[in-house]
Design a protein around this motif. Sequence first.
Motif, PDB file in Angstrom:
ATOM      1  N   PRO A  66       0.785  -1.226  -0.239  1.00 17.43           N
ATOM      2  CA  PRO A  66       0.010  -0.071   0.064  1.00 17.43           C
ATOM      3  C   PRO A  66       0.983   1.140   0.001  1.00 17.43           C
ATOM      4  O   PRO A  66       0.394   2.419  -0.695  1.00 17.43           O
ATOM      5  N   GLN A 104       0.327   4.024  -2.738  1.00 16.91           N
ATOM      6  CA  GLN A 104      -0.128   5.381  -2.528  1.00 16.91           C
ATOM      7  C   GLN A 104       0.987   6.426  -3.259  1.00 16.91           C
ATOM      8  O   GLN A 104       0.757   7.406  -3.824  1.00 16.91           O
ATOM      9  N   SER A 105       2.329   6.135  -3.068  1.00 12.35           N
ATOM     10  CA  SER A 105       3.218   7.087  -3.487  1.00 12.35           C
ATOM     11  C   SER A 105       3.401   7.014  -5.044  1.00 12.35           C
ATOM     12  O   SER A 105       3.429   8.005  -5.805  1.00 12.35           O
ATOM     13  N   GLY A 115       0.472   8.967  -6.284  1.00 15.19           N
ATOM     14  CA  GLY A 115       0.842  10.419  -5.950  1.00 15.19           C
ATOM     15  C   GLY A 115       1.667  11.012  -6.954  1.00 15.19           C
ATOM     16  O   GLY A 115       1.424  12.250  -7.650  1.00 15.19           O
ATOM     17  N   ASP A 159     -10.458   8.068  -1.381  1.00 12.19           N
ATOM     18  CA  ASP A 159      -9.105   7.473  -1.943  1.00 12.19           C
ATOM     19  C   ASP A 159      -8.185   7.758  -0.990  1.00 12.19           C
ATOM     20  O   ASP A 159      -8.191   8.615  -0.125  1.00 12.19           O
ATOM     21  N   PHE A 160      -7.100   6.947  -0.751  1.00 13.56           N
ATOM     22  CA  PHE A 160      -6.149   7.078   0.209  1.00 13.56           C
ATOM     23  C   PHE A 160      -4.734   8.056  -0.427  1.00 13.56           C
ATOM     24  O   PHE A 160      -3.785   8.080   0.383  1.00 13.56           O
ATOM     25  N   CYS A 161      -4.992   8.362  -1.524  1.00  9.05           N
ATOM     26  CA  CYS A 161      -3.957   9.169  -2.088  1.00  9.05           C
ATOM     27  C   CYS A 161      -4.351  10.906  -2.333  1.00  9.05           C
ATOM     28  O   CYS A 161      -5.097  11.057  -3.277  1.00  9.05           O
ATOM     29  N   ASP A 202      -9.034   4.837   3.635  1.00  9.22           N
ATOM     30  CA  ASP A 202      -8.541   3.528   2.961  1.00  9.22           C
ATOM     31  C   ASP A 202      -9.367   2.401   2.757  1.00  9.22           C
ATOM     32  O   ASP A 202     -10.123   1.874   3.858  1.00  9.22           O
TER      33      ASP A 202
END
Length: 231
Positions: A4, A8-9, A12, A77-79, A105
């Motif tokens: 994860p 995420q990165s 991003g 979204d988690f981003c 998340d």
Amino acid sequence: MPDPVAVQSMFGRIARRYDFANRLLSGGADVWWRNRLVAAVRKRAPRDVLDLATGSGDVALALARGLGREVAITGMDFCLPMLDEANKKLAIVGHYPLVQFKPGDGMNLPLEDAQFDAVTISFGLRNMADRNRSLSEMRRVLRPGGTLFVLEFSQPHRWFAPLYFFYLRRILPTLAGWATGDKGAYDYLCGSIEEYPGHDAMSAEILAAGFTSVTVRRMTFGIVALHQGLR
Ligand SMILES: C[S@@+](CC[C@H](N)C(=O)[O-])C[C@H]1O[C@@H](n2cnc3c(N)ncnc32)[C@H](O)[C@@H]1O
């Protein structure tokens, strides 16, 4: 299963070029796939929808247009850079007071039980660290009788597979590197598409997460599938 933090990165890094890359790499088919999703959701006439892994918000905004202003839509979204893109679009199209984008998340949704008539996830389930857990979370936030819609890559018809995998392995990473400046991100995406279950295995996963029935519509020679699971 994907890591994860890396996912995420990666999103991003590509957030600002994500829409352009989607159109280019799919030859515009992504718009058609999302429109099929919206048409399927409209048939259920939901009062409220969660669009999980909403990314830059294309599905959430297409739902807003397709379902009407009185339907509440939460894009999650988690981003955060992806949510920034979604909020920019919302500010441009304006006039949708019941559309909101929130961080969250998919492994542990910051939402109460039984809040939505429909949950959509478009090209997001493949990136979840634990699909069963994420599917169970989506089931938890659906009201009884509510519907889950999973739009995702799938495995192509056998005759189309050689051409498709040639494109995925040889052409797409180069095109994606040019479009986003981040070829590494798309190496991961290509791998995740190749390893993803076919439509029958995906149906079984949805049932295993507690949904009572599942239907599937395969699209574009099977490379994408729209599953619907009934809570
Ligand atoms: C390929 S994009 C899809 C975006 C959008 N749904 C679309 O159709 O264009 C995948 C999205 O899933 C999000 N995502 C991946 N894992 C997640 C998680 N555990 N919780 C929330 N979002 C997640 C990523 O941040 C990214 O925005």
